[in-house]
Design an enzyme around this catalytic site. Sequence first.
Site, PDB file in Angstrom:
ATOM      1  N   VAL A  31     -13.857 -81.801  -4.460  1.00 47.55           N
ATOM      2  CA  VAL A  31     -15.179 -82.077  -3.649  1.00 47.55           C
ATOM      3  C   VAL A  31     -14.971 -81.042  -2.557  1.00 47.55           C
ATOM      4  CG1 VAL A  31     -16.405 -83.242  -2.200  1.00 47.55           C
ATOM      5  CG2 VAL A  31     -15.296 -84.668  -4.275  1.00 47.55           C
ATOM      6  N   GLY A  70     -12.800 -86.422   2.832  1.00 47.62           N
ATOM      7  CA  GLY A  70     -11.759 -87.102   3.773  1.00 47.62           C
ATOM      8  C   GLY A  70     -11.760 -88.533   3.413  1.00 47.62           C
ATOM      9  N   ASP A  91     -13.638 -74.775   5.667  1.00 48.29           N
ATOM     10  CA  ASP A  91     -14.235 -74.874   6.879  1.00 48.29           C
ATOM     11  C   ASP A  91     -14.786 -73.235   7.440  1.00 48.29           C
ATOM     12  OD1 ASP A  91     -14.356 -77.880   7.000  1.00 48.29           O
ATOM     13  OD2 ASP A  91     -12.963 -77.932   8.607  1.00 48.29           O
TER      14      ASP A  91
END
Length: 202
Positions: A31, A70, A91
């Site tokens: 993901v 997460g 990120d």
Amino acid sequence: MMLKHARAFFSAVFTPLARLLLRLGLTPNAVTIIGTLGVSLGALILYPLGQLFWGTVVITLFVFSDLIDGLMARLGDRRSVLGGFLDSVSDRVQDSAVFLGLMLWFFGEGDSYWIGVAAALCMILGLLVSYIRARAESEGYDANTGIAERPERMVLALVFTGFVGLGLPPAVLLVVLTLLAAASLVTVIQRITTVIRQAQAG
């Protein structure tokens, strides 16, 4: 504080989706990769074409992967060092893609040199903010401080980019990106001085 409450809200909203993805056999790392590809392609294809609103919509849809992976890691008890590393790298890739996409548009057909410069500064300083923390932690110091964390930077950049795509004057985006760059610079200074103080105390 607003982002903290927003994160709690979206965590509750996306928990059923996270459970569904786990049942389908997807891993948190998968993901993370899908989300990074979606954000990067949205930013590097749609923004350079001048599709600031729709580019922001696509990016926003995929940027939630950062929250969903997460949730999946916690729900499936799949938290790992590799997952944390991959999440951190993704990120940085996503942030860079967003600001690079803005640079490509405003340095090109968008014809706004200073917005391009502000976007470049946001990208460089944002990467520096993250690097200082990572480097400090590798040396045993704590540099988790500063006024410009990643969520605030990305939310403001995406919101105002989307509004410009809907007709808001580009000058507003210039002001926002300039303020974000300034806040990132302050954060860089704060983190460096924090590490220096810890080193001297040690």
